[in-house]
Design a protein around this motif. Structure first.
Motif, PDB file in Angstrom:
ATOM      1  N   LEU A  72       0.846  -1.187   0.000  1.00 10.73           N
ATOM      2  CA  LEU A  72       0.000   0.000   0.000  1.00 10.73           C
ATOM      3  C   LEU A  72       0.887   1.244   0.000  1.00 10.73           C
ATOM      4  CD1 LEU A  72      -2.936  -0.606   2.518  1.00 10.73           C
ATOM      5  CD2 LEU A  72      -3.068  -0.437   0.037  1.00 10.73           C
ATOM      6  N   PRO A  73       0.598   2.228  -0.846  1.00 13.50           N
ATOM      7  CA  PRO A  73       1.424   3.441  -0.860  1.00 13.50           C
ATOM      8  C   PRO A  73       1.244   4.252   0.418  1.00 13.50           C
ATOM      9  CG  PRO A  73      -0.494   3.708  -2.286  1.00 13.50           C
ATOM     10  CD  PRO A  73      -0.495   2.279  -1.829  1.00 13.50           C
ATOM     11  N   THR A  74       2.291   4.986   0.758  1.00 12.83           N
ATOM     12  CA  THR A  74       2.239   5.916   1.882  1.00 12.83           C
ATOM     13  C   THR A  74       2.467   7.322   1.345  1.00 12.83           C
ATOM     14  OG1 THR A  74       4.616   5.836   2.336  1.00 12.83           O
ATOM     15  CG2 THR A  74       3.231   4.138   3.361  1.00 12.83           C
ATOM     16  N   ALA A  75       2.440   8.308   2.230  1.00  9.27           N
ATOM     17  CA  ALA A  75       2.701   9.682   1.808  1.00  9.27           C
ATOM     18  C   ALA A  75       4.113   9.835   1.269  1.00  9.27           C
ATOM     19  CB  ALA A  75       2.480  10.634   2.987  1.00  9.27           C
ATOM     20  N   ASP A  76       5.031   8.952   1.699  1.00  8.49           N
ATOM     21  CA  ASP A  76       6.437   9.076   1.316  1.00  8.49           C
ATOM     22  C   ASP A  76       6.845   8.159   0.169  1.00  8.49           C
ATOM     23  OD1 ASP A  76       6.879  10.923   3.416  1.00  8.49           O
ATOM     24  OD2 ASP A  76       7.145   9.260   4.835  1.00  8.49           O
ATOM     25  N   LYS A  77       6.209   7.008   0.051  1.00 13.13           N
ATOM     26  CA  LYS A  77       6.694   6.014  -0.902  1.00 13.13           C
ATOM     27  C   LYS A  77       5.554   5.303  -1.618  1.00 13.13           C
ATOM     28  CE  LYS A  77      10.982   4.768   1.529  1.00 13.13           C
ATOM     29  NZ  LYS A  77      11.732   3.665   2.163  1.00 13.13           N
ATOM     30  N   THR A  78       5.799   5.039  -2.898  1.00 15.26           N
ATOM     31  CA  THR A  78       4.950   4.133  -3.663  1.00 15.26           C
ATOM     32  C   THR A  78       5.799   2.929  -4.031  1.00 15.26           C
ATOM     33  OG1 THR A  78       3.626   5.937  -4.549  1.00 15.26           O
ATOM     34  CG2 THR A  78       3.543   3.851  -5.730  1.00 15.26           C
ATOM     35  N   VAL A  79       5.369   1.759  -3.609  1.00 16.46           N
ATOM     36  CA  VAL A  79       6.117   0.524  -3.821  1.00 16.46           C
ATOM     37  C   VAL A  79       5.418  -0.293  -4.892  1.00 16.46           C
ATOM     38  CG1 VAL A  79       6.847  -1.650  -2.753  1.00 16.46           C
ATOM     39  CG2 VAL A  79       7.069   0.500  -1.490  1.00 16.46           C
ATOM     40  N   VAL A  80       6.048  -0.390  -6.062  1.00 20.61           N
ATOM     41  CA  VAL A  80       5.495  -1.173  -7.164  1.00 20.61           C
ATOM     42  C   VAL A  80       6.639  -1.497  -8.114  1.00 20.61           C
ATOM     43  CG1 VAL A  80       4.829   0.958  -8.397  1.00 20.61           C
ATOM     44  CG2 VAL A  80       3.793  -1.218  -9.034  1.00 20.61           C
ATOM     45  N   ALA A  81       6.758  -2.764  -8.503  1.00 21.37           N
ATOM     46  CA  ALA A  81       7.837  -3.162  -9.403  1.00 21.37           C
ATOM     47  C   ALA A  81       7.508  -4.490 -10.069  1.00 21.37           C
ATOM     48  CB  ALA A  81       9.169  -3.276  -8.651  1.00 21.37           C
ATOM     49  N   PRO A  82       7.933  -4.661 -11.322  1.00 25.52           N
ATOM     50  CA  PRO A  82       7.671  -5.920 -12.025  1.00 25.52           C
ATOM     51  C   PRO A  82       8.646  -7.015 -11.634  1.00 25.52           C
ATOM     52  CG  PRO A  82       8.827  -4.391 -13.468  1.00 25.52           C
ATOM     53  CD  PRO A  82       8.573  -3.653 -12.191  1.00 25.52           C
ATOM     54  N   ILE A  83       8.210  -8.258 -11.833  1.00 26.62           N
ATOM     55  CA  ILE A  83       9.037  -9.442 -11.663  1.00 26.62           C
ATOM     56  C   ILE A  83       8.991 -10.195 -12.996  1.00 26.62           C
ATOM     57  CG2 ILE A  83       9.446 -11.520 -10.291  1.00 26.62           C
ATOM     58  CD1 ILE A  83       7.708 -10.243  -8.091  1.00 26.62           C
ATOM     59  N   TYR A  84      10.127 -10.725 -13.422  1.00 24.08           N
ATOM     60  CA  TYR A  84      10.241 -11.225 -14.791  1.00 24.08           C
ATOM     61  C   TYR A  84      10.164 -12.745 -14.864  1.00 24.08           C
ATOM     62  CZ  TYR A  84      11.349  -6.417 -15.697  1.00 24.08           C
ATOM     63  OH  TYR A  84      11.265  -5.058 -15.771  1.00 24.08           O
ATOM     64  N   GLN A  85       9.643 -13.223 -15.978  1.00 25.08           N
ATOM     65  CA  GLN A  85       9.320 -14.643 -16.149  1.00 25.08           C
ATOM     66  C   GLN A  85      10.514 -15.552 -15.900  1.00 25.08           C
ATOM     67  OE1 GLN A  85       8.438 -16.453 -20.208  1.00 25.08           O
ATOM     68  NE2 GLN A  85       6.393 -16.345 -19.318  1.00 25.08           N
ATOM     69  N   GLN A  86      11.679 -15.196 -16.427  1.00 25.37           N
ATOM     70  CA  GLN A  86      12.844 -16.060 -16.289  1.00 25.37           C
ATOM     71  C   GLN A  86      13.401 -16.082 -14.866  1.00 25.37           C
ATOM     72  OE1 GLN A  86      15.732 -15.024 -19.336  1.00 25.37           O
ATOM     73  NE2 GLN A  86      14.181 -15.110 -20.947  1.00 25.37           N
ATOM     74  N   ASP A  87      12.873 -15.236 -14.009  1.00 26.46           N
ATOM     75  CA  ASP A  87      13.344 -15.137 -12.625  1.00 26.46           C
ATOM     76  C   ASP A  87      12.331 -15.693 -11.627  1.00 26.46           C
ATOM     77  OD1 ASP A  87      15.592 -13.737 -13.631  1.00 26.46           O
ATOM     78  OD2 ASP A  87      14.439 -11.872 -13.625  1.00 26.46           O
ATOM     79  N   ILE A  88      11.328 -16.414 -12.110  1.00 25.54           N
ATOM     80  CA  ILE A  88      10.320 -17.018 -11.240  1.00 25.54           C
ATOM     81  C   ILE A  88      10.487 -18.529 -11.280  1.00 25.54           C
ATOM     82  CG2 ILE A  88       7.862 -17.358 -10.820  1.00 25.54           C
ATOM     83  CD1 ILE A  88       7.326 -14.606 -11.915  1.00 25.54           C
ATOM     84  N   TYR A  89      10.572 -19.136 -10.089  1.00 23.78           N
ATOM     85  CA  TYR A  89      10.833 -20.567  -9.956  1.00 23.78           C
ATOM     86  C   TYR A  89       9.657 -21.213  -9.235  1.00 23.78           C
ATOM     87  CZ  TYR A  89      15.371 -18.618 -10.980  1.00 23.78           C
ATOM     88  OH  TYR A  89      16.394 -17.914 -11.577  1.00 23.78           O
ATOM     89  N   HIS A  90       9.119 -22.278  -9.827  1.00 24.15           N
ATOM     90  CA  HIS A  90       7.909 -22.925  -9.329  1.00 24.15           C
ATOM     91  C   HIS A  90       8.266 -24.198  -8.561  1.00 24.15           C
ATOM     92  CE1 HIS A  90       4.943 -20.496 -11.708  1.00 24.15           C
ATOM     93  NE2 HIS A  90       6.045 -20.251 -12.390  1.00 24.15           N
ATOM     94  N   GLN A  91       8.367 -24.074  -7.234  1.00 22.59           N
ATOM     95  CA  GLN A  91       8.604 -25.208  -6.341  1.00 22.59           C
ATOM     96  C   GLN A  91       9.816 -26.053  -6.745  1.00 22.59           C
ATOM     97  OE1 GLN A  91       4.201 -26.552  -5.687  1.00 22.59           O
ATOM     98  NE2 GLN A  91       5.313 -27.123  -3.868  1.00 22.59           N
ATOM     99  N   THR A  92      10.844 -25.404  -7.246  1.00 24.72           N
ATOM    100  CA  THR A  92      12.079 -26.116  -7.561  1.00 24.72           C
ATOM    101  C   THR A  92      12.819 -26.445  -6.267  1.00 24.72           C
ATOM    102  OG1 THR A  92      13.203 -23.988  -7.808  1.00 24.72           O
ATOM    103  CG2 THR A  92      12.326 -24.999  -9.809  1.00 24.72           C
ATOM    104  N   PRO A  93      13.441 -27.626  -6.160  1.00 26.55           N
ATOM    105  CA  PRO A  93      14.196 -27.944  -4.939  1.00 26.55           C
ATOM    106  C   PRO A  93      15.430 -27.070  -4.775  1.00 26.55           C
ATOM    107  CG  PRO A  93      14.500 -29.655  -6.603  1.00 26.55           C
ATOM    108  CD  PRO A  93      13.434 -28.747  -7.120  1.00 26.55           C
TER     109      PRO A  93
END
Length: 273
Positions: A72-93
């Motif tokens: 949630l944004p505050t008066a001081d900061k807005t926190v929002v950023a993308p995450i990229y497909q090649q950097d997402i790991y699905h339950q890998t050991p």
């Protein structure tokens, strides 16, 4: 927004900044803060650099946006950023990541919400009920942390925002079965590592309610002409800050009664474009 600017006048600066930060992200390298003329001075510039990075990574690495981080944004900061497909790991050991300067894995415990149907941009805001009805799975997750700056402590919030807010990826764990009697606002976190004392923390979501940032994000992106698409994941804030953990050792995470998983972190090789 507090600032009104003509982004077209800044496009050359934005593209130059984005090219540098995209190259660092793709290779796992770090560098100095950008040249003063390239550093974003307010939210609109930083967000524009962020989105330009996404275009560079798609064009050069075929690496599209597959998730988002937010608060949630505050008066001081807005926190929002993308995450990229090649950097997402699905339950890998094994979870690959670029280690810290101390040779450790830096991660943040989170919940990840799957987008079950597309949320295209539209004029009217999406309601919380609409968003809830359109969600897919909720997973235990770890945000993978790394800045593209040598000295991230010297970066302003806008420097960090342009660079994706120290995100280097996302590890998705087991599905959480949500019900009305499950409290996802806090839990007792434990991390057990062989031959080490267990790490234990009282994990509390920074917004109290983990979907709060998600509700905001859907409508913020819609207002920017950006849609969320089916299969993307959204994380909404760390329950326990950054954890520094060893490489090549099994780590068992327990999110209280929400669930548990085991994985080990392995170092990605720096410098591969």
């Amino acid at each position: 927004m507090q600032h009104s600017i003509n982004l077209e006048q800044d496009q050359s600066i934005i593209n130059t900044a984005a090219k540098e930060l995209a190259e660092r992200r793709a290779s796992g390298t770090t560098g100095d803060l950008l040249a003063e003329a390239l550093r974003p001075k307010h939210f609109e510039q930083a967000f524009a650099v962020q989105q330009a990075i996404a275009k560079v990574l798609m064009a050069t690495q075929n690496n599209p946006i597959a998730g988002w981080k937010c608060l949630l944004p505050t008066a001081d900061k807005t926190v929002v950023a993308p995450i990229y497909q090649q950097d997402i790991y699905h339950q890998t050991p094994d979870c690959p990541l670029y280690p810290s300067t101390k040779g450790l894995a830096r991660v943040e415990p989170e919940l990840a919400f799957e987008i079950g149907v597309d949320f295209p941009p539209r004029m009217t805001p999406y309601t919380e009920a609409e968003i809830d009805a359109a969600l897919g799975k909720t997973r235990l997750a770890l945000e993978l942390i790394k800045s593209r700056y040598h000295t991230p402590s010297e970066a302003t919030h806008f420097d960090a925002l342009a660079d994706g807010l120290v995100n280097q990826g996302l590890w998705l764990g087991p599905e959480l079965e949500l019900s009305d009697d499950i409290d996802t606002g806090h839990f007792d976190l434990s991390v057990n590592i062989v031959d080490n004392d267990a790490l234990q923390k009282n994990a509390i979501h920074p917004n109290g309610f983990p979907k709060a940032g998600l509700y905001w994000l859907v409508n913020f992106l819609s207002a920017q002409g950006i849609g969320l698409t089916q299969g993307q994941y959204v994380i909404t804030g760390s329950y326990a800050g950054v954890l520094d953990l060893p490489l090549n050792q099994p780590c068992q995470f327990r999110y209280g009664d929400l669930g548990q998983f085991t994985l080990q972190f392995i170092a990605k090789q720096i410098g591969n474009l």
